[in-house]
Design an enzyme around this catalytic site. Structure first.
Site, mmCIF file in Angstrom:
data_model
loop_
_atom_site.group_PDB
_atom_site.id
_atom_site.type_symbol
_atom_site.label_atom_id
_atom_site.label_comp_id
_atom_site.label_asym_id
_atom_site.label_seq_id
_atom_site.Cartn_x
_atom_site.Cartn_y
_atom_site.Cartn_z
ATOM 1 N N ARG A 188 0.912 -1.235 -0.289
ATOM 2 C CA ARG A 188 -0.321 -0.046 -0.058
ATOM 3 C C ARG A 188 0.624 1.220 0.203
ATOM 4 N NH1 ARG A 188 -3.979 -3.625 2.644
ATOM 5 N NH2 ARG A 188 -5.120 -4.217 1.080
ATOM 6 N N ASP A 224 -0.997 -6.122 -3.552
ATOM 7 C CA ASP A 224 -2.032 -6.205 -3.049
ATOM 8 C C ASP A 224 -2.166 -5.483 -4.473
ATOM 9 O OD1 ASP A 224 -4.459 -5.680 -1.837
ATOM 10 O OD2 ASP A 224 -2.991 -6.306 -0.086
ATOM 11 N N HIS A 252 -7.078 -9.296 -4.714
ATOM 12 C CA HIS A 252 -6.397 -8.160 -4.617
ATOM 13 C C HIS A 252 -5.110 -8.241 -6.020
ATOM 14 C CE1 HIS A 252 -7.666 -7.120 -0.284
ATOM 15 N NE2 HIS A 252 -7.211 -8.069 0.038
ATOM 16 N N GLU A 258 -10.277 -11.932 0.862
ATOM 17 C CA GLU A 258 -11.476 -10.694 -0.161
ATOM 18 C C GLU A 258 -11.307 -10.788 -0.964
ATOM 19 O OE1 GLU A 258 -10.967 -7.647 4.202
ATOM 20 O OE2 GLU A 258 -9.286 -7.574 1.892
ATOM 21 N N TRP A 275 -7.559 -14.430 10.918
ATOM 22 C CA TRP A 275 -7.581 -12.432 10.911
ATOM 23 C C TRP A 275 -8.945 -12.294 11.529
ATOM 24 C CZ3 TRP A 275 -10.089 -8.565 8.576
ATOM 25 C CH2 TRP A 275 -10.351 -9.278 6.781
ATOM 26 N N TRP A 312 -1.264 -3.165 8.824
ATOM 27 C CA TRP A 312 -1.360 -2.640 7.150
ATOM 28 C C TRP A 312 -1.431 -1.138 6.951
ATOM 29 C CZ3 TRP A 312 -1.640 -6.844 4.473
ATOM 30 C CH2 TRP A 312 -2.397 -8.458 4.591
ATOM 31 N N THR A 313 -0.615 -0.049 5.724
ATOM 32 C CA THR A 313 -0.454 0.915 5.266
ATOM 33 C C THR A 313 -1.428 1.603 4.551
ATOM 34 O OG1 THR A 313 1.545 0.138 3.837
ATOM 35 C CG2 THR A 313 2.195 -0.006 5.718
ATOM 36 N N GLU A 314 -2.606 1.607 4.541
ATOM 37 C CA GLU A 314 -3.568 1.958 3.644
ATOM 38 C C GLU A 314 -3.057 3.889 3.879
ATOM 39 O OE1 GLU A 314 -4.522 -0.603 4.767
ATOM 40 O OE2 GLU A 314 -5.891 -1.377 3.980
#
Length: 762
Positions: A163, A192, A266, A330, A396, A471-473
């Protein structure tokens, strides 16, 4: 046998107050720590000794010497001791693998292990003993015997480089910090929707195209690169040489890197690079700055499996880890459902559902990895539709995935959201980093118990360990990542390493200030916002009532109102208190005599008492609450807004409207860059009265009477925050509800702060 002995010893130590009171300030806590008579004097004349023909022992000795030089300023020689010299001695024998023994005696500090990792972790513990008191120079270490071994074999952190990209130096720095906490696994999320970060020689477009994107928002769209005449892109990727360098760096610190190559979802970025890989009738043509769950999946053609096999061939050549992570999470199946070729393939294979097709897809990937001598690990969605026979499941979505996996005979790793998702805020403070809005504090992470109670003794053997994910969004710059990881990663390190019976929150909190001093001695940043005290004021008579917030679970807040600096002897905060306007409240959190973070100083005036930032306001609902950063300016500081993107609405609880004549509201606008599928239809706004819309303020409830209306036209063309003003008609104490009117979802209007202005303040 060794682990059982250590657990029993730890239980006895915990039961003994005299031993507990003299335990060393080591994090993670060792399994057994027994004080002895005497002490070892560590000074510049001490040497570090390891067998001359033992490269791994020598490497651990040099590692310890470097740590002591950087943190205490002691430059110790690594050589055999001469007669009468005090020495730190690394020797072979005793515990195996990652286990070690350590003895502190007057003449020598001895570390023993027959395992390379054990010697290394013993060296880390020796450094921690040497830094249990802050400062430079010589130090006296009380004598003791430590016997130690890890609780879990998988002690991990995950870094999302897809991300937002981090450079090689950052990744190495994270590895260094992990080693100090005895983590042994770095799960590296390299692929991703927003980026492909790993050079693949056979498919250069994966990085030439898939590693770059234009950030979302009007500010980025207007930031034109003069070389290209197009908006500037952000991104980057790791060359294969850089990966080899990082993998070797990690191995030297006994950390295994497990790469993640996402499938079958993804996959937006690789499909942009090679559209023939996708399932959509109209594949995407550019990488995206959106967050959330994209619909793009790999197709199930044999050419696509050939592509994935080629990719994995290069991946396993770079990463010697036993495990390769393949994602599996997802994966929205809509494109598979609507794709005639995919449906024909399902019929050919006698597969009755798209969920079963994903199970078949993951099994194909597992066969590829098995042929290359590796094991597959994936997120818990791989359990759906039939799990691959030898797959390891990373749970998760809570712990159910781990329980199901273990009962089916699969190994599993616990990594549940939100508790071990470090992209959540640590505190409500407006100083907190952008991220998910739910607060996941240090104590919540520490209290997490990864071993599910639903598993019997045999099933528990399938629990490999525990991992926290970043997570680095919303971690736009790499310097913010350590502030999200630490100190919460240190809390998880104790869960991962120390025996369950050894864990005690109060004891950990007592050791925490020493660990924070170690961070400071090595100039390692960490998130201080959660440990800082801050003042929040509200009108009270002719003055203000002050509430002190912060570090509630860790330390005692102490404060002064006379201009002096807080100290451990200052007044302890127990309940809100009144002060005259103009008072400066200084506050600081302490654990015993140790300060946890710098002191705060807040001038309590009428304006401060009637101002609330978005982080101090209540969300009207709990949809998708995020602590977001503005998209502009492109360079420089940006505002941060706490907002429920499903319902941008805020409540100022029990606002004192007495004497208030005007309201000031600072507002911003951000791109709606959230892939939430059909849920976007649930977002509703009241219709605007003017083209740009309005901020409406209602009294009592969000359905109450409108007491102020602030037209948004002055802010419509701004990339930053705009202050709007309007008369307010209200009285008494009441909740105020703030919401926007607008015709469309883009841009999303957000509230930064609000101030109630009295006639005297104008």
């Amino acid at each position: 046998m060794i682990r059982s002995l250590l657990l029993a010893t730890a239980a006895l130590a915990i039961a003994s107050p005299s031993l507990a009171s003299s335990r060393a300030a080591i994090v993670p806590a060792p399994a057994s720590d027994t004080p002895r008579e005497g002490a070892f004097s560590l000074d510049a004349r001490t040497v570090i000794s390891a067998p001359a023909n033992d490269a791994q022992a020598q490497a651990s000795a040099r590692y310890l010497a470097d740590l002591l030089a950087r943190s205490r300023g002691l430059k110790l020689a690594v050589r055999a001791p001469k007669a009468g010299e005090r020495a730190i001695v690394l020797e072979r024998g005793g515990p195996a693998g990652e286990a070690y023994g350590l003895t502190v005696a007057p003449q020598a500090l001895t570390i023993r292990s027959s395992g390379d990792a054990g010697l290394f972790y013993g060296a880390v513990t020796a450094w921690q003993l040497a830094t249990a008191t802050p400062g430079k120079g010589a130090v006296v270490l009380p004598a003791r015997v430590i016997e130690d071994a890890p609780r879990f074999g998988w002690r991990g952190l995950m870094l999302d480089s897809a991300r937002h990209f981090q450079d090689v130096a950052f990744v190495k720095g994270l590895i260094d910090r992990m080693a100090l906490s005895k983590f042994n696994t770095l799960h590296w999320h390299l692929v991703d929707d927003q980026g492909w970060r790993l050079e693949i020689k056979k498919y250069p477009k994966l990085t030439e195209v898939g590693a770059w994107r234009v950030p979302a928002g009007t500010a980025a769209a207007a930031d034109i690169d003069p070389k290209t005449g197009k908006p500037r892109v952000i991104g980057g990727y790791y060359t294969q040489d850089q990966v080899r360098e990082i993998v070797a760096y990690a191995a030297a610190r006994h950390i295994t890197i497990v790469p993640e190559i996402e499938t079958p979802g993804h996959a937006h970025a690789p499909i942009v690079a090679y559209p023939q890989l996708g399932s959509a009738a109209s594949p995407p043509t550019a990488t995206s700055g959106d967050w959330g769950v994209f619909p793009y999946l790999y197709n199930v053609d044999e050419t696509t499996f050939a592509f994935l096999d080629d990719v994995l061939t290069e991946v396993v050549a770079l990463f010697p880890s036993r495990y390769i992570h393949v994602g599996g999470d997802e994966a929205v199946k809509d494109q598979w459902k609507s794709n005639p070729a995919v449906q024909a393939r399902m019929k050919e294979l006698h597969i009755g559902s798209e969920a079963q097709l994903q199970g078949w897809f993951i099994s194909r990937i597992e066969q590829m990895l098995k042929a290359k001598g590796r094991k597959l690990v994936g997120w818990d969605e791989i359990l759906e539709g039939g799990v691959a026979p030898d797959a390891t499941v990373m749970s998760w979505r809570g712990i159910d995935g781990a329980i199901i996996a273990a009962k089916l005979g699969h190994d599993t790793i616990l990594s549940p959201a939100p508790t071990l998702y470090l992209n959540h805020r640590q505190t409500n403070s407006p100083e907190e980093m952008p991220g998910r809005g739910q607060v996941v504090g240090l104590k919540e992470v520490y209290d997490y118990e990864p071993m599910p109670a639903a598993l019997n003794a045999d099933e528990q053997h399938h629990v490999l360990g525990v991992q926290a994910n970043l997570w680095t969004e919303h971690v736009r710059t790499q310097d913010r990542a350590p502030l999200m990881y630490y100190p919460r990663a240190t809390a998880l390190a104790e869960t991962a390493w120390s025996p369950a019976a050894r864990k005690d929150w109060g004891d950990f909190a007592d050791r925490l200030p020493v660990e924070l001093d170690r961070y400071r001695s090595l100039s390692l940043p960490f998130g201080e916002a959660a440990l800082k005290a801050r003042a929040l004021a509200a009108p009270s008579g002719a003055g203000a009532q002050v509430t002190l917030l912060g570090a509630e679970d860790v330390g005692q807040i102490r404060y002064t109102i006379d201009g002096s600096a807080p100290s451990p002897a200052a007044r302890a905060y127990k309940a809100p208190f009144d002060v005259p306007l103009g008072t400066t409240v200084r506050a600081q959190a302490f654990r015993g005599q140790a300060a946890l973070a710098p002191a705060s100083a807040t001038v309590i005036d009428a304006r401060a008492a009637r101002t609330r930032v978005s982080q101090d306001l209540k969300s009207c609902t709990q949809g998708i609450v995020l602590n977001l950063e503005d998209d502009g300016p492109v360079r420089g500081e940006r505002a941060r807004f706490l907002v429920d993107v499903m319902n941008p609405c805020w409540i100022y609880e029990r606002a004192d409207l007495s004497g208030v004549a005007e309201i000031e509201a600072a507002v911003g606008q951000i791109p709606f860059n959230f892939q939430i599928g059909a849920d976007v239809e649930k977002i509703k706004f009241r219709p605007p009265a003017t083209p740009a819309g309005e901020l409406e303020v209602r009294q009592g409830s969000c359905e109450g009477a409108v007491v102020a209306t602030l037209p948004l036209a002055p802010a419509a063309k701004s990339d930053g925050v705009t202050v709007l003003k309007a008369p307010l008609k209200g009285a008494g104490r009441a909740d105020l509800c703030f919401s926007f009117t607008q015709k469309a979802l883009e841009p999303l209007w957000v509230l930064d702060r609000v101030t109630l202005v009295t006639g005297h303040d104008r």
